[in-house]
Design an enzyme around this catalytic site. Structure first.
Site, short mmCIF file in Angstrom:
data_model
loop_
_atom_site.label_atom_id
_atom_site.label_comp_id
_atom_site.label_asym_id
_atom_site.label_seq_id
_atom_site.Cartn_x
_atom_site.Cartn_y
_atom_site.Cartn_z
N GLN A 83 21.86 13.64 38.45
CA GLN A 83 20.56 14.28 38.53
C GLN A 83 19.58 13.75 37.48
O GLN A 83 18.43 14.15 37.44
CB GLN A 83 20.72 15.80 38.36
CG GLN A 83 21.56 16.43 39.46
CD GLN A 83 21.92 17.89 39.16
OE1 GLN A 83 21.57 18.44 38.12
NE2 GLN A 83 22.64 18.51 40.08
N HIS A 151 21.97 19.03 35.54
CA HIS A 151 21.14 20.12 35.00
C HIS A 151 20.28 19.70 33.81
O HIS A 151 20.47 20.17 32.69
CB HIS A 151 22.02 21.32 34.62
CG HIS A 151 22.69 21.94 35.80
ND1 HIS A 151 23.35 23.16 35.74
CD2 HIS A 151 22.83 21.52 37.08
CE1 HIS A 151 23.86 23.45 36.92
NE2 HIS A 151 23.56 22.46 37.76
N GLU A 249 16.13 31.53 41.50
CA GLU A 249 15.19 32.51 40.95
C GLU A 249 13.78 31.98 40.77
O GLU A 249 13.58 30.80 40.57
CB GLU A 249 15.67 32.96 39.55
CG GLU A 249 17.01 33.67 39.55
CD GLU A 249 17.38 34.16 38.15
OE1 GLU A 249 16.62 33.89 37.19
OE2 GLU A 249 18.43 34.81 38.04
N TYR A 259 16.33 35.51 30.16
CA TYR A 259 16.37 35.55 31.63
C TYR A 259 17.80 35.59 32.18
O TYR A 259 17.99 35.45 33.39
CB TYR A 259 15.48 34.43 32.19
CG TYR A 259 14.04 34.84 31.90
CD1 TYR A 259 13.34 35.63 32.79
CD2 TYR A 259 13.46 34.58 30.66
CE1 TYR A 259 12.08 36.13 32.48
CE2 TYR A 259 12.21 35.06 30.32
CZ TYR A 259 11.52 35.84 31.24
OH TYR A 259 10.29 36.36 30.92
N TYR A 270 30.65 28.33 43.01
CA TYR A 270 30.78 27.54 44.23
C TYR A 270 32.15 27.78 44.84
O TYR A 270 33.16 27.77 44.13
CB TYR A 270 30.59 26.05 43.92
CG TYR A 270 29.16 25.73 43.54
CD1 TYR A 270 28.16 25.71 44.51
CD2 TYR A 270 28.83 25.48 42.23
CE1 TYR A 270 26.85 25.44 44.16
CE2 TYR A 270 27.51 25.21 41.87
CZ TYR A 270 26.54 25.19 42.85
OH TYR A 270 25.23 24.93 42.50
CA LIG Z 1 17.98 35.03 35.61
#
Ligand SMILES: [Ca+2]
Length: 380
Positions: A83, A151, A249, A259, A270
């Protein structure tokens, strides 16, 4: 304002078959350019051309007739694997005068960090002939670095207060996947949104500035892999993030707030199985404004501020979906998400970025070896 709330609820309850859809414009998709290799970030130059990053490590001009310019010279080394690679690009709000831009990327480690990588943010000046980046300066490097191809987060948003830059940038940072607990660690950049001044210094009014038990770059924490971010017309930051399996989200990250990842999530591992205690809420942790289960894999996002798509859509937030290959439109009311609507169901391409152009239309980048720049217009 009770009347507004009632109206919002009514719209929300109409769901997929509601009148909201009927009120929306018919959309037309035009290909502006193709042949872009996994394009990731898009910016609009004042002369009508486009600036596009390609994940393997190229930034290039796309001409208004769709012709691709050569790769710009002057980029730093980029660790393009998985990524990672060259990811977002944004122009300074005063670009027309200073030709300044910002980009972020997977930065290869050196020395003790050899073989590792992390997200980095850099500034540069686009040369007068738009052939190269000059005065490249790394403003921020994510610590610690890890050997991971996953990520990176990596959306950049210039912070504006009352329509003027406050001289700082937000940068979203993923938790590198294997190190999810780090998202709760305030002495780590993993799973954070940071706020950095354009000269690379740390703003003194950041929420953790002056504390010894937290790093001062941090704006908000408890994020997983935020790959979408945009500034709302009121100047507030919004961000999307990938959940694990489910639990994608949308948040409005506020200074110093948590958060929740990986303590609370609407997703699961997964293949099934709960994450941590398998809880979705906890005291001191923010709830998302919207969550998608199953996941849509949200990437870039943009606010519709133009009149191009009609009154009902003005003020909406649109989010690109890598999975299901579409756009998602979120109706907002008083800072809350009151309805969602999938757009372009027959697009058939992963959406990596979405931006509103200076002409008021939405533009998309599709994630593919032969990715495209698309313009979305309304035909009625
Ligand atoms: Ca969250």
């Amino acid at each position: 304002m009770p009347p507004f709330r009632t109206a919002a609820l009514a719209i929300s309850s109409l769901g997929l078959s509601g009148a909201l859809w009927a009120a929306g414009p018919a959309l037309s998709v035009q290909s502006v350019a193709q042949g872009l290799e996994h394009p990731w970030g898009l910016a609009f130059l004042p002369d009508g051309r486009y600036l596009v990053t390609e994940r393997p490590g190229r930034m290039r001009i796309v001409h208004s007739d769709g012709r691709l310019g050569p790769a710009l010279a002057g980029l730093p080394a980029v660790d393009a694997q998985g990524q990672g690679g060259l990811l977002d690009v944004v122009l300074d709000s005063d670009f027309a005068r200073n030709r300044q831009l910002y980009f972020c990327y997977a930065e290869p480690g050196s020395g003790a960090d050899q073989g590792k990588n992390g997200t980095a943010l850099a500034s540069a000046r686009l040369s007068a002939d738009a052939s190269r980046l000059e005065q490249v300066k790394v403003l921020f490097s994510q610590r610690p670095k890890y050997a991971s191809a996953l990520h990176f987060g990596c959306r950049i948003v210039e912070r504006m207060v009352d329509g003027k830059s406050d001289g700082t940038l937000f940068l979203t940072l993923g938790e590198r996947s294997r190190y999810k607990e780090e998202a709760q660690n305030l002495q780590s950049h993993l799973g954070k949104i940071v706020r950095i001044a354009k000269d690379g210094s740390i703003p003194r009014d950041n929420p953790f500035a002056g504390r010894t038990d937290a790093w001062p770059e941090i704006w908000s924490y408890g994020h997983r892999n935020p790959q979408g971010a945009a500034l709302a017309p009121d100047g507030r930051l919004w961000a999307s993030e990938h959940g694990p399996q489910g639990g994608d989200e949308v948040n409005r990250p506020e200074p110093g707030k948590n958060y929740g990842w990986p303590v609370i999530t609407y997703g699961e591992n997964y293949g099934g199985g709960k994450i941590g205690a398998g809880i979705t809420s906890q005291q001191g942790m923010e709830q998302p404004l919207h969550q998608w289960t199953p996941s849509i894999a949200p990437s870039g996002m943009a606010f519709i501020t133009s009149d191009r798509y009609g009154v009902p859509w003005k003020g909406s937030l649109v989010v690109g979906a890598l999975k299901f290959m579409r756009l998602e439109r979120l109706t907002l009311q008083d800072g809350k998400v009151t309805a969602t609507e999938p757009l372009l169901p027959r697009l058939g391409q992963r959406v990596r970025d979405v931006r509103q152009g200076p002409d008021g239309w939405l533009y998309l980048l599709t994630d593919a070896p032969d990715g495209q720049l698309l313009r979305i217009t309304a035909t009625r």
